[in-house]
Design a protein around this motif. Sequence first.
Motif, PDB file in Angstrom:
ATOM      1  N   ALA A 254      27.258  32.074  50.658  1.00 54.90           N
ATOM      2  CA  ALA A 254      26.289  33.120  51.014  1.00 54.90           C
ATOM      3  C   ALA A 254      26.983  34.420  51.393  1.00 54.90           C
ATOM      4  O   ALA A 254      26.462  35.509  51.141  1.00 54.90           O
ATOM      5  CB  ALA A 254      25.401  32.636  52.154  1.00 54.90           C
ATOM      6  N   PHE A 255      28.177  34.311  52.006  1.00 53.10           N
ATOM      7  CA  PHE A 255      28.886  35.509  52.464  1.00 53.10           C
ATOM      8  C   PHE A 255      30.203  35.724  51.719  1.00 53.10           C
ATOM      9  O   PHE A 255      31.036  36.516  52.144  1.00 53.10           O
ATOM     10  CB  PHE A 255      29.110  35.425  53.977  1.00 53.10           C
ATOM     11  CG  PHE A 255      27.847  35.559  54.761  1.00 53.10           C
ATOM     12  CD1 PHE A 255      27.390  36.812  55.151  1.00 53.10           C
ATOM     13  CD2 PHE A 255      27.079  34.448  55.068  1.00 53.10           C
ATOM     14  CE1 PHE A 255      26.200  36.949  55.857  1.00 53.10           C
ATOM     15  CE2 PHE A 255      25.887  34.567  55.769  1.00 53.10           C
ATOM     16  CZ  PHE A 255      25.439  35.823  56.166  1.00 53.10           C
ATOM     17  N   ASP A 256      30.381  35.001  50.619  1.00 53.94           N
ATOM     18  CA  ASP A 256      31.532  35.168  49.733  1.00 53.94           C
ATOM     19  C   ASP A 256      32.866  35.047  50.487  1.00 53.94           C
ATOM     20  O   ASP A 256      33.731  35.911  50.395  1.00 53.94           O
ATOM     21  CB  ASP A 256      31.470  36.512  49.006  1.00 53.94           C
ATOM     22  CG  ASP A 256      32.465  36.580  47.847  1.00 53.94           C
ATOM     23  OD1 ASP A 256      32.778  35.518  47.274  1.00 53.94           O
ATOM     24  OD2 ASP A 256      32.944  37.693  47.562  1.00 53.94           O
ATOM     25  N   VAL A 257      32.995  33.961  51.230  1.00 50.08           N
ATOM     26  CA  VAL A 257      34.239  33.715  51.965  1.00 50.08           C
ATOM     27  C   VAL A 257      35.096  32.763  51.137  1.00 50.08           C
ATOM     28  O   VAL A 257      34.873  31.553  51.111  1.00 50.08           O
ATOM     29  CB  VAL A 257      33.958  33.111  53.356  1.00 50.08           C
ATOM     30  CG1 VAL A 257      35.267  32.956  54.140  1.00 50.08           C
ATOM     31  CG2 VAL A 257      32.979  33.986  54.128  1.00 50.08           C
ATOM     32  N   GLN A 258      36.095  33.341  50.435  1.00 48.62           N
ATOM     33  CA  GLN A 258      36.968  32.565  49.571  1.00 48.62           C
ATOM     34  C   GLN A 258      38.415  32.656  50.050  1.00 48.62           C
ATOM     35  O   GLN A 258      38.780  33.580  50.783  1.00 48.62           O
ATOM     36  CB  GLN A 258      36.882  33.070  48.132  1.00 48.62           C
ATOM     37  CG  GLN A 258      35.501  32.948  47.509  1.00 48.62           C
ATOM     38  CD  GLN A 258      35.508  33.332  46.037  1.00 48.62           C
ATOM     39  OE1 GLN A 258      36.243  32.752  45.240  1.00 48.62           O
ATOM     40  NE2 GLN A 258      34.686  34.304  45.673  1.00 48.62           N
ATOM     41  N   PHE A 259      39.208  31.701  49.616  1.00 46.59           N
ATOM     42  CA  PHE A 259      40.635  31.709  49.961  1.00 46.59           C
ATOM     43  C   PHE A 259      41.448  31.306  48.743  1.00 46.59           C
ATOM     44  O   PHE A 259      40.947  30.663  47.810  1.00 46.59           O
ATOM     45  CB  PHE A 259      40.920  30.763  51.121  1.00 46.59           C
ATOM     46  CG  PHE A 259      40.882  29.305  50.765  1.00 46.59           C
ATOM     47  CD1 PHE A 259      42.056  28.565  50.634  1.00 46.59           C
ATOM     48  CD2 PHE A 259      39.664  28.654  50.526  1.00 46.59           C
ATOM     49  CE1 PHE A 259      42.023  27.221  50.298  1.00 46.59           C
ATOM     50  CE2 PHE A 259      39.624  27.304  50.198  1.00 46.59           C
ATOM     51  CZ  PHE A 259      40.809  26.584  50.077  1.00 46.59           C
ATOM     52  N   THR A 260      42.708  31.684  48.744  1.00 48.11           N
ATOM     53  CA  THR A 260      43.632  31.295  47.687  1.00 48.11           C
ATOM     54  C   THR A 260      44.415  30.083  48.153  1.00 48.11           C
ATOM     55  O   THR A 260      45.054  30.123  49.209  1.00 48.11           O
ATOM     56  CB  THR A 260      44.598  32.440  47.360  1.00 48.11           C
ATOM     57  OG1 THR A 260      43.853  33.601  46.990  1.00 48.11           O
ATOM     58  CG2 THR A 260      45.538  32.050  46.224  1.00 48.11           C
ATOM     59  N   ASP A 261      44.331  28.982  47.390  1.00 48.78           N
ATOM     60  CA  ASP A 261      45.028  27.764  47.811  1.00 48.78           C
ATOM     61  C   ASP A 261      46.501  27.818  47.424  1.00 48.78           C
ATOM     62  O   ASP A 261      46.988  28.827  46.862  1.00 48.78           O
ATOM     63  CB  ASP A 261      44.339  26.520  47.255  1.00 48.78           C
ATOM     64  CG  ASP A 261      44.408  26.406  45.738  1.00 48.78           C
ATOM     65  OD1 ASP A 261      45.273  27.059  45.112  1.00 48.78           O
ATOM     66  OD2 ASP A 261      43.589  25.653  45.169  1.00 48.78           O
TER      67      ASP A 261
END
Length: 493
Positions: A254-261
């Motif tokens: 919903a809030f576009d909280v992404q991370f790079t693994d």
Amino acid sequence: MAKELKELTPRSKDYSQWYIDLVTKAELAENSAVRGCMVIKPYGYAIWEKMQRQLDDMFKETGHVNAYFPLFIPKSYLSREAEHVEGFAKECAVVTHYRLKNAPDGSGIIVDPEAKLEEELVVRPTSETIIWSTYKNWIQSYRDLPLLINQWANVVRWEMRTRLFLRTTEFLWQEGHTAHATKEEAIEEAERMLNVYAEFAEKYMAMPVVKGVKSESERFAGALNTYTIEALMQDGKALQSGTSHFLGQNFAKAFDVQFTDQLGNRDYVWATSWGVSTRLMGALIMSHSDDNGLVLPPKLAPHQVVIVPIYKNEEQLNQINEKAATIVEKLKSLGISVKYDNNDNKKPGWKFSEYELKGVPVRLAIGARDLENNTIEVARRDTLTKETVSSEGIEFHVKQLLDDIQQNIYQKAFDFRASQMREVNSYDEFKEEIEKGGFLLCHWDGTAETEALIKEETKATIRCIPLEGDKTPGKCMVTGKPSAQRVIIARAY
């Protein structure tokens, strides 16, 4: 005070009025001028502070840190997660203007129509949306995870029917919000915090709880799974005493909280949230207290011990003061909180009644004869029994007594709950048994339709699907369809 105690409604006569009487007469809280809100008085807040301090230590031991987020949430934030907004829409207080002014006709103060906000602000009902909008800026890489944040705050949920501590429009709570790299880590976190709540309830509140999972219809709005601890009050009703939620990736998306693994791939983080509130005050009161007043577990009592002098003249008082000062010092050296009440505007009998009403675990009384015999009278609140013991080593006697009281209060509550847990196998039997109260262990076919029928016809709800205990499959008591295991059904606050 004796007269006030007589006015405490007996539990057997009117449990609800007994509770209200106790909260007000023990000076825990009172209704405020704002409908549905309460004033937590110093004695009540002292208990809450002890709860807060202990829980905060337990959170920090599991790696969490505290932060604070805004009270106001832009209305558009709530609309980003459909289930979440639907779950809270009817309880939200909304700010539409930012200024007042004097009425042109001099009739008083009015809202300035020129000061309308471009976007309305919702007064925090819970903080998932404002926090996840912030986490978007904090989380970029797997190195930023896990993010383990808690906040102590107040929230507002507009309530039509309120009751001090149990359900108020504004209440105090803590809410943890965590972000993780994997689904497994997030589920582990949600379960870990449920166990923290259960440990706190049983070890400090002396309140036995059942750990379980909520049915789909009873889940937190926006959660994939809600874990709960359920306690049984003395009137046979259940009280949800703490919840921990596995939120999946719903709020991250919903809030576009992404991370790079670690492999360079981008993914949405996995989330949890969990909280307990001043509702625990209501649970504490209703789990242990009696017709004489509060019964507080020593680990949460503002004063674990009170000392009351009994004297006829100033000379005796001076001698008792000297003796009491030594005892106070010894008790404090063992980490025992103690109050010496030599206030001369209240008689000893009045003080005895007051501290009994307020649930002080141990009362010591020192009189002239005690000075001569080197003794002291010891009274315990949980059993209302008294004994006279030597004042030598009194601090060790009291320390052991406090441990005994803590355990006795828990055991009494545990035995009561055990007596109120019953297996029920037919719907007709259920309808009879639910009128007696308690936790009923029943087979349920897992459908929302059956759950809704039970609620409509009996006003009882599925409190949880227990995580521990008997997992034997059976047949639904209502439909006869297969049931994976028994669930706990009860009427609840």
